[in-house]
Design a protein around this motif. Structure first.
Motif, PDB file in Angstrom:
ATOM      1  N   PRO A  27       0.814  -1.228   0.000  1.00  0.00           N
ATOM      2  CA  PRO A  27       0.000   0.000   0.000  1.00  0.00           C
ATOM      3  C   PRO A  27       0.842   1.269   0.000  1.00  0.00           C
ATOM      4  N   ILE A  28       2.004   1.230   0.641  1.00  0.00           N
ATOM      5  CA  ILE A  28       2.886   2.404   0.671  1.00  0.00           C
ATOM      6  C   ILE A  28       3.449   2.662  -0.725  1.00  0.00           C
ATOM      7  N   ASN A  29       3.802   1.600  -1.432  1.00  0.00           N
ATOM      8  CA  ASN A  29       4.307   1.752  -2.801  1.00  0.00           C
ATOM      9  C   ASN A  29       3.284   2.466  -3.677  1.00  0.00           C
ATOM     10  N   LEU A  30       2.025   2.066  -3.556  1.00  0.00           N
ATOM     11  CA  LEU A  30       0.976   2.690  -4.364  1.00  0.00           C
ATOM     12  C   LEU A  30       0.821   4.171  -4.010  1.00  0.00           C
ATOM     13  N   ARG A  31       0.893   4.480  -2.725  1.00  0.00           N
ATOM     14  CA  ARG A  31       0.801   5.884  -2.321  1.00  0.00           C
ATOM     15  C   ARG A  31       1.997   6.682  -2.823  1.00  0.00           C
ATOM     16  N   ALA A  32       3.159   6.058  -2.857  1.00  0.00           N
ATOM     17  CA  ALA A  32       4.353   6.747  -3.351  1.00  0.00           C
ATOM     18  C   ALA A  32       4.217   7.089  -4.831  1.00  0.00           C
ATOM     19  N   GLY A  33       3.723   6.151  -5.623  1.00  0.00           N
ATOM     20  CA  GLY A  33       3.515   6.418  -7.037  1.00  0.00           C
ATOM     21  C   GLY A  33       2.497   7.512  -7.269  1.00  0.00           C
ATOM     22  N   ARG A  34       1.436   7.506  -6.465  1.00  0.00           N
ATOM     23  CA  ARG A  34       0.391   8.526  -6.577  1.00  0.00           C
ATOM     24  C   ARG A  34       0.955   9.905  -6.226  1.00  0.00           C
ATOM     25  N   LEU A  35       1.755   9.957  -5.177  1.00  0.00           N
ATOM     26  CA  LEU A  35       2.364  11.217  -4.764  1.00  0.00           C
ATOM     27  C   LEU A  35       3.252  11.770  -5.877  1.00  0.00           C
ATOM     28  N   ALA A  36       4.122  10.916  -6.401  1.00  0.00           N
ATOM     29  CA  ALA A  36       5.105  11.373  -7.393  1.00  0.00           C
ATOM     30  C   ALA A  36       4.456  11.800  -8.698  1.00  0.00           C
ATOM     31  N   ALA A  37       3.312  11.177  -9.047  1.00  0.00           N
ATOM     32  CA  ALA A  37       2.654  11.483 -10.322  1.00  0.00           C
ATOM     33  C   ALA A  37       1.722  12.676 -10.235  1.00  0.00           C
ATOM     34  N   GLN A  38       1.364  13.079  -9.014  1.00  0.00           N
ATOM     35  CA  GLN A  38       0.538  14.266  -8.813  1.00  0.00           C
ATOM     36  C   GLN A  38      -0.747  14.268  -9.653  1.00  0.00           C
ATOM     37  N   GLY A  39      -1.489  13.158  -9.575  1.00  0.00           N
ATOM     38  CA  GLY A  39      -2.791  13.102 -10.211  1.00  0.00           C
ATOM     39  C   GLY A  39      -2.825  12.619 -11.644  1.00  0.00           C
ATOM     40  N   ASP A  40      -1.663  12.362 -12.226  1.00  0.00           N
ATOM     41  CA  ASP A  40      -1.584  11.855 -13.602  1.00  0.00           C
ATOM     42  C   ASP A  40      -1.599  10.329 -13.541  1.00  0.00           C
ATOM     43  N   ALA A  41      -2.741   9.719 -13.830  1.00  0.00           N
ATOM     44  CA  ALA A  41      -2.896   8.268 -13.661  1.00  0.00           C
ATOM     45  C   ALA A  41      -1.955   7.475 -14.555  1.00  0.00           C
ATOM     46  N   ALA A  42      -1.783   7.935 -15.794  1.00  0.00           N
ATOM     47  CA  ALA A  42      -0.884   7.225 -16.714  1.00  0.00           C
ATOM     48  C   ALA A  42       0.554   7.303 -16.228  1.00  0.00           C
ATOM     49  N   LEU A  43       0.952   8.478 -15.749  1.00  0.00           N
ATOM     50  CA  LEU A  43       2.305   8.635 -15.224  1.00  0.00           C
ATOM     51  C   LEU A  43       2.495   7.797 -13.967  1.00  0.00           C
ATOM     52  N   GLU A  44       1.500   7.758 -13.119  1.00  0.00           N
ATOM     53  CA  GLU A  44       1.580   6.947 -11.896  1.00  0.00           C
ATOM     54  C   GLU A  44       1.857   5.490 -12.232  1.00  0.00           C
ATOM     55  N   GLU A  45       1.114   4.949 -13.183  1.00  0.00           N
ATOM     56  CA  GLU A  45       1.341   3.560 -13.593  1.00  0.00           C
ATOM     57  C   GLU A  45       2.744   3.378 -14.144  1.00  0.00           C
ATOM     58  N   HIS A  46       3.184   4.328 -14.968  1.00  0.00           N
ATOM     59  CA  HIS A  46       4.517   4.238 -15.560  1.00  0.00           C
ATOM     60  C   HIS A  46       5.599   4.259 -14.487  1.00  0.00           C
ATOM     61  N   LEU A  47       5.467   5.131 -13.500  1.00  0.00           N
ATOM     62  CA  LEU A  47       6.476   5.234 -12.452  1.00  0.00           C
ATOM     63  C   LEU A  47       6.541   3.963 -11.615  1.00  0.00           C
TER      64      LEU A  47
END
Length: 236
Positions: A27-47
Motif C-alpha cells: 500500500p505504501i508503494n501505491l501511495r508513493a507512485g500517486r504522490l510522485a505522479a501528482q494526479g496523472d494516472a498514466a504517469l503513476e502507472e509508468h512510475l
C-alpha cells in the motif's frame, strides 16, 4: 557450507527481512507512485512499473527499485521519468511518506523476542536499511528493539548506500568487531553484494522480501524462510 564461522555480530536489513515486505509496503508503494505522479494516472502507472511494482497490487518484483533501492535513487529515477517534483523535494516527500508508514508495517515474527534472544547470546546487533535513518529508528522504537541495537543506519547516515560496503564497515567500527565475525542478513541481491564487498563472515538471505530463492541462493551462504529460523540455523 560445511561449517559456519564464529559470529559475534549480526547486521540486519529492515524491509523484507525484519518486516514482511509485500504485506508492509504494497500500500505504501501505491501511495508513493500517486504522490510522485501528482494526479496523472498514466504517469503513476509508468512510475510504478519503472520501480518494479505492480500498479494494481503494489507488490514488488524481485529486487525492483522500490524494494532494493534507496529513496534518493527512486526520486531521481522518477524525476527523469516525468515526475513534476525536483529530485530533492521528491526525496523529502517520499521519506516523509515512508516514515509515516511505519505505523502500519508488519513484522515477520516477534522482533522483541528475536532480538532479546540474540542479545542474550552476547551478539552485537544492528540494522542497515535503504530507508532513511529516521524510519529505521522509528521502526526500532515501535517494536521495542531500540535498546538492543548497537548500530543503526539508513541511506542518509553517511555510510554510503547498498550495495557498497560502508554500512557493514560502519557496524564494525561501532562494535569493534572484525568483519569476518559479522553476519549480514537481508532479502535482496543488494544486501548480499554489500556483504560480499565488505568481506562479511556470513551472508544469510531470507525469503520474506522481494527477492527469490533462485536469485539469492548463489549469492548467500544460507537461505532461510525468515529470520524466525535464525537462532536455530546458527546455534542448534
Amino acid at each position: 557450507m560445511s561449517a559456519l564461522p564464529t559470529i559475534r555480530g549480526i547486521l540486519f536489513d529492515k524491509d523484507g527481512t525484519l518486516l514482511d515486505y509485500q504485506a508492509s509496503w504494497a500500500p505504501i508503494n501505491l501511495r508513493a507512485g500517486r504522490l510522485a505522479a501528482q494526479g496523472d494516472a498514466a504517469l503513476e502507472e509508468h512510475l510504478l512499473v519503472l520501480a518494479g511494482v505492480d500498479p494494481a497490487t503494489g507488490f514488488s518484483t524481485s529486487d525492483g527499485l522500490l524494494a532494493a533501492g534507496n529513496t534518493r535513487e527512486v526520486a531521481q529515477a522518477w524525476h527523469v521519468a516525468g515526475s513534476p517534483f525536483a529530485i530533492a523535494e521528491l526525496t523529502l516527500r517520499l521519506d516523509a511518506l515512508f516514515q509515516a508508514g511505519v505505523a502500519n508495517v508488519v513484522p515477520v515474527c516477534d522482533l522483541g523476542a528475536l532480538f532479546a534472544g540474540l542479545s542474550g547470546r552476547g551478539l552485537a546487533l544492528g540494522i542497515a536499511s535503504s530507508d532513511s535513518e529516521a524510519a529505521v529508528a522509528a521502526t526500532a522504537e515501535r517494536f521495542g528493539i531500540a535498546g538492543r541495537l548497537d548500530f543503526l543506519c539508513g541511506y542518509d547516515s553517511g555510510h554510503g548506500a547498498k550495495p557498497e560496503p560502508g554500512m557493514v564497515e560502519g557496524f564494525c567500527r561501532a562494535t569493534g568487531l572484525p568483519v569476518d565475525a559479522v553476519a549480514v542478513i537481508g532479502d535482496s541481491a543488494h544486501d548480499m553484494h554489500m556483504a560480499t564487498a565488505a568481506g562479511a563472515g556470513l551472508r544469510i538471505a531470507v525469503l520474506t522480501g522481494a527477492g527469490s530463492a533462485e536469485t539469492l541462493r548463489p549469492l548467500s551462504h544460507l537461505v532461510l524462510p525468515s529470520v524466525a529460523d535464525l537462532e536455530q540455523a546458527l546455534f542448534a
